[in-house]
Scaffold this motif. Structure first.
Motif, short mmCIF file in Angstrom:
data_model
loop_
_atom_site.label_atom_id
_atom_site.label_comp_id
_atom_site.label_asym_id
_atom_site.label_seq_id
_atom_site.Cartn_x
_atom_site.Cartn_y
_atom_site.Cartn_z
N GLY A 174 -9.11 0.09 -2.81
CA GLY A 174 -9.53 1.47 -3.00
C GLY A 174 -8.69 2.44 -2.18
N MET A 175 -9.21 3.65 -2.02
CA MET A 175 -8.46 4.69 -1.32
C MET A 175 -9.21 5.16 -0.08
SD MET A 175 -6.95 8.12 -2.96
CE MET A 175 -6.43 9.48 -1.97
N GLN A 176 -8.46 5.40 0.98
CA GLN A 176 -8.99 5.93 2.23
C GLN A 176 -8.36 7.29 2.47
OE1 GLN A 176 -11.27 4.68 4.48
NE2 GLN A 176 -11.68 3.19 2.88
N LYS A 177 -9.16 8.29 2.79
CA LYS A 177 -8.64 9.63 3.03
C LYS A 177 -7.70 9.66 4.23
CE LYS A 177 -8.40 14.04 2.32
NZ LYS A 177 -7.42 14.49 1.37
N GLU A 178 -8.06 8.99 5.31
CA GLU A 178 -7.21 8.89 6.49
C GLU A 178 -7.30 7.49 7.05
OE1 GLU A 178 -7.65 11.88 9.45
OE2 GLU A 178 -7.89 13.48 7.99
N ALA A 179 -6.18 7.03 7.65
CA ALA A 179 -6.18 5.68 8.20
C ALA A 179 -5.12 5.57 9.29
CB ALA A 179 -5.90 4.66 7.10
N LEU A 180 -5.29 4.55 10.12
CA LEU A 180 -4.34 4.21 11.15
C LEU A 180 -3.84 2.80 10.83
CD1 LEU A 180 -3.29 5.42 13.83
CD2 LEU A 180 -5.00 4.04 14.99
N ILE A 181 -2.53 2.65 10.68
CA ILE A 181 -1.93 1.35 10.35
C ILE A 181 -1.24 0.82 11.59
CG2 ILE A 181 -0.22 0.16 8.95
CD1 ILE A 181 -0.75 2.18 6.74
N ARG A 182 -1.59 -0.39 11.98
CA ARG A 182 -0.95 -1.01 13.14
C ARG A 182 0.43 -1.52 12.75
NH1 ARG A 182 -4.24 -5.51 15.71
NH2 ARG A 182 -3.55 -6.46 13.78
N CYS A 183 1.44 -1.18 13.52
CA CYS A 183 2.81 -1.59 13.21
C CYS A 183 3.01 -3.11 13.17
CB CYS A 183 3.79 -0.95 14.18
SG CYS A 183 4.00 0.80 13.85
N LEU A 239 3.54 2.18 17.82
CA LEU A 239 2.69 1.00 17.63
C LEU A 239 1.69 1.22 16.51
CD1 LEU A 239 1.99 0.06 21.35
CD2 LEU A 239 3.56 -1.05 19.75
N ASN A 240 1.50 2.48 16.09
CA ASN A 240 0.56 2.81 15.03
C ASN A 240 1.11 3.96 14.19
OD1 ASN A 240 -1.82 1.17 15.97
ND2 ASN A 240 -1.49 2.44 17.76
N PHE A 241 0.81 3.90 12.88
CA PHE A 241 1.15 4.99 11.97
C PHE A 241 -0.13 5.67 11.53
CE2 PHE A 241 4.78 2.09 10.81
CZ PHE A 241 5.77 2.85 11.40
N GLN A 242 -0.17 6.98 11.58
CA GLN A 242 -1.28 7.76 11.03
C GLN A 242 -0.88 8.14 9.61
OE1 GLN A 242 -4.33 8.68 12.20
NE2 GLN A 242 -4.72 9.68 10.25
N VAL A 243 -1.73 7.84 8.62
CA VAL A 243 -1.44 8.16 7.23
C VAL A 243 -2.66 8.82 6.59
CG1 VAL A 243 0.22 6.27 6.96
CG2 VAL A 243 -2.17 5.88 6.39
N THR A 244 -2.42 9.51 5.48
CA THR A 244 -3.50 10.08 4.68
C THR A 244 -3.36 9.54 3.26
OG1 THR A 244 -2.20 12.03 4.11
CG2 THR A 244 -3.60 12.19 6.06
N ASP A 245 -4.43 9.65 2.49
CA ASP A 245 -4.45 9.20 1.09
C ASP A 245 -3.90 7.79 0.93
OD1 ASP A 245 -5.47 11.71 0.46
OD2 ASP A 245 -3.48 12.56 0.15
N LEU A 246 -4.40 6.88 1.75
CA LEU A 246 -3.96 5.48 1.71
C LEU A 246 -4.54 4.79 0.48
CD1 LEU A 246 -2.59 3.04 3.13
CD2 LEU A 246 -4.79 2.64 4.26
N LYS A 247 -3.65 4.30 -0.39
CA LYS A 247 -4.06 3.58 -1.60
C LYS A 247 -3.85 2.10 -1.38
CE LYS A 247 -2.45 7.55 -4.18
NZ LYS A 247 -1.60 8.13 -3.14
N THR A 248 -4.94 1.34 -1.40
CA THR A 248 -4.90 -0.10 -1.19
C THR A 248 -5.44 -0.81 -2.42
OG1 THR A 248 -7.13 -0.40 -0.33
CG2 THR A 248 -5.47 0.38 1.24
N PRO A 249 -5.28 -2.14 -2.50
CA PRO A 249 -5.87 -2.88 -3.61
C PRO A 249 -7.40 -2.75 -3.67
CG PRO A 249 -4.21 -4.21 -2.53
CD PRO A 249 -4.41 -2.99 -1.68
N VAL A 255 0.85 -1.19 0.00
CA VAL A 255 0.00 0.00 0.00
C VAL A 255 0.88 1.24 0.00
CG1 VAL A 255 -1.92 -1.17 1.16
CG2 VAL A 255 -0.21 0.01 2.53
N ASP A 256 0.35 2.32 -0.54
CA ASP A 256 1.04 3.61 -0.58
C ASP A 256 0.21 4.62 0.21
OD1 ASP A 256 2.93 2.54 -2.33
OD2 ASP A 256 1.78 3.14 -4.08
N ALA A 257 0.89 5.59 0.83
CA ALA A 257 0.19 6.60 1.60
C ALA A 257 1.09 7.81 1.78
CB ALA A 257 -0.22 6.05 2.96
#
Length: 63
Positions: free
Chosen positions: A40-49, A28-38, A16-18
């Motif tokens: 679709g896209m999420q404006k904001e997301a929290l990714i668990r490390c 323990l968590n990354f805050q990202v914006t414009d997360l591009k996944t297989p 994924v790209d963000a």
């Protein structure tokens, strides 16, 4: 790293790209914006490390 494009490699060979926005103090968590996944896209997301195998971003050495 804030406001830099970042590429995450997750388990199950998911990539994924963000845009990096920050992390919590324990990293323990990354805050990202414009997360591009297989899926679709999420404006904001929290990714668990623990779900991340690796991540990378470009360094800018220009002054």
């Amino acid at each position: 790293m804030v406001k830099r494009d970042v590429k995450f490699t997750m388990y199950e060979k998911v990539k994924v790209d963000a845009v990096f926005a920050g992390s919590d103090i324990d990293i323990l968590n990354f805050q990202v914006t414009d997360l591009k996944t297989p899926l679709g896209m999420q404006k904001e997301a929290l990714i668990r490390c623990p779900d991340v195998i690796s991540y990378s971003f470009e360094l800018d050495f220009s002054l």
